[in-house]
Design a protein around this motif. Structure first.
Motif, PDB file in Angstrom:
ATOM      1  N   GLU A 106       1.024  -1.249  -0.089  1.00  0.00           N
ATOM      2  CA  GLU A 106      -0.047  -0.005   0.055  1.00  0.00           C
ATOM      3  C   GLU A 106       0.878   1.247   0.009  1.00  0.00           C
ATOM      4  O   GLU A 106       0.326   2.479   0.510  1.00  0.00           O
ATOM      5  N   ARG A 109      -0.714   4.535  -1.502  1.00  0.00           N
ATOM      6  CA  ARG A 109      -2.234   4.896  -0.918  1.00  0.00           C
ATOM      7  C   ARG A 109      -2.341   5.203   0.659  1.00  0.00           C
ATOM      8  O   ARG A 109      -3.192   5.956   0.840  1.00  0.00           O
ATOM      9  N   ASP A 204      -9.937   0.077   5.924  1.00  0.00           N
ATOM     10  CA  ASP A 204      -8.887  -0.268   4.892  1.00  0.00           C
ATOM     11  C   ASP A 204      -7.678   0.989   4.719  1.00  0.00           C
ATOM     12  O   ASP A 204      -8.144   2.072   4.945  1.00  0.00           O
ATOM     13  N   ASP A 206      -6.797   1.805   1.800  1.00  0.00           N
ATOM     14  CA  ASP A 206      -6.883   2.689   0.484  1.00  0.00           C
ATOM     15  C   ASP A 206      -7.658   4.218   0.770  1.00  0.00           C
ATOM     16  O   ASP A 206      -7.847   4.923  -0.034  1.00  0.00           O
ATOM     17  N   VAL A 336     -11.768   2.824  -4.953  1.00  0.00           N
ATOM     18  CA  VAL A 336     -10.464   3.542  -5.141  1.00  0.00           C
ATOM     19  C   VAL A 336      -9.748   2.534  -6.226  1.00  0.00           C
ATOM     20  O   VAL A 336      -9.835   1.354  -5.903  1.00  0.00           O
ATOM     21  N   THR A 339      -7.247  -2.302  -6.434  1.00  0.00           N
ATOM     22  CA  THR A 339      -7.876  -3.638  -5.582  1.00  0.00           C
ATOM     23  C   THR A 339      -6.971  -4.717  -5.787  1.00  0.00           C
ATOM     24  O   THR A 339      -6.162  -5.019  -6.574  1.00  0.00           O
TER      25      THR A 339
END
Length: 376
Positions: A106, A109, A204, A206, A336, A339
């Motif tokens: 990640e 993000r 999450d 994101d 977003v 994924t």
């Protein structure tokens, strides 16, 4: 005049005729019932063994995974500090709100999510003594699920800047690095077992859900929160409840309608399948924004099994079994890019995991450790 049908066997096969006659003579109703019951018992036993072979077995924590990384006031990265154990009922909450963030690759993000989350948490749960009704202090536990990119380094750099600006203090933001990828469910469960908060939400990385909706989740959870004596220590009172973020109100919105037809087909198919197997009260089980009381987090994640995408459903099944109140709350959400799901492969896996999960709880394969702990 009654006629009798006789089966004629050649001399070499006369023993077969004798055997058949013996079976006919002894084929009474009790014998038939005993045979049928025996066959059913064998079938059930075989199915139970097969279920044991396919049930989910979470990987145990390693010693390094029981420690966290943070940044000192001087900007120095420190690691090896021991995490608290929420499973220890004698350990009291140190802050009001814990946020558990599962993160896998990640690096692109997670900073935006941290910007929004920390700003809200500082406003809503400040550390000052004048905090509203004891809503004092917060923490974020980021569980790096064996990322192959710079997720941990990016968070450490963000912490250094946050410490310098006075946004976070040492220990407010903790990174737990898992040695191997466990899946979203495994990462969330790991984080929830090591929280310090009176309440704990998982979100999450994101930033798809608006963080300020936590205010509504908390209000709705507190409105249904129930109390009961602890079964292991009757002098203590447990507080239970779950608030589930929901996107069900957005089904006909442009954000969903504009998605590809096969994504919507899989979404409707999944919801239909959930309804068929008995998950009917919650319209959106998969939104990554769920709030638990500390006692409910301990109860739910004491013995959770699913480490993949459907771990949310196991949380709800345990809550139903333990008679914990669940409130569904509409939240603001936007899709977003980036994924981690493979729609076809993961949809098939989720369907299979759901069948195994439902069957395991129905016949008692799951739940024994938790019930034993509750009775102890």
């Amino acid at each position: 005049m009654a006629t009798t049908t006789m089966t004629v066997f050649p001399p070499s096969m006369e023993f077969v005729g004798t055997l058949v006659d013996g079976v006919r003579e002894n084929l009474t109703l009790p014998v038939v019932l005993a045979v049928v019951i025996g066959i059913l018992a064998v079938d059930v036993g075989v199915l139970y063994i097969l279920l044991l072979l396919v049930t989910h077995t979470p990987r145990p924590e390693t010693e390094s995974e029981r420690h966290y990384i943070t940044v000192t006031p001087g900007g120095e990265k420190v690691k090896g500090r021991r995490l608290p154990e929420v499973l220890d009922e004698e350990v009291e909450a140190e802050v009001f709100m814990s946020v558990v963030v599962p993160a896998y690759n990640e690096e692109l993000r997670i900073e935006m999510m941290l910007d929004e989350a920390v700003e809200f948490l500082n406003q809503e749960f400040p550390r000052s003594a004048s905090s509203e009704k004891g809503k004092k202090g917060w923490e974020i536990v980021i569980v790096d699920d064996g990322s192959k990119d710079r997720t941990t380094d990016v968070v450490v750099d963000w912490m250094r800047r946050g410490v310098e600006k006075g946004l976070v203090r040492e220990g407010d933001l903790r990174i737990v690095h898992l040695e191997r990828n466990r899946g979203k469910g495994g990462a969330v469960a790991h984080g929830m077992r090591h929280i310090r908060g009176r309440y704990a939400v998982f979100a999450d990385a994101d930033g798809a859900t608006k963080f300020s909706d936590l205010r509504t989740l908390l209000s709705r959870l507190q409105s249904i929160e129930s109390t009961r004596p602890s079964p292991t220590n009757p002098s203590k009172t447990e507080h239970h409840g779950i608030a589930v973020g929901s996107r069900a109100h957005m089904v006909n919105s442009s954000a969903v309608v504009a998605r590809s037809w096969y994504r919507n087909l899989l979404m409707y198919g999944f919801h239909t399948f959930l309804h068929v197997i008995g998950i009917q009260k919650i319209k959106d089980t998969q939104c990554g924004f769920k709030l638990f009381t500390r006692d409910t987090a301990r109860l739910v994640f004491w013995e959770s099994h699913c480490e993949g995408w459907i771990f949310d459903i196991e949380c709800l099944l345990i809550a139903e079994e333990e008679k914990v109140g669940v409130e569904e709350v509409s939240v603001t959400w936007h899709e977003v890019e980036g994924t981690k799901m493979n729609l076809v492969r993961d949809s098939v896996r989720m369907a299979w995991d759901l069948v195994v999960l439902r069957a395991a709880y129905a016949v008692g394969v799951y739940g024994g450790v938790r019930r034993g702990w509750r009775r102890s």
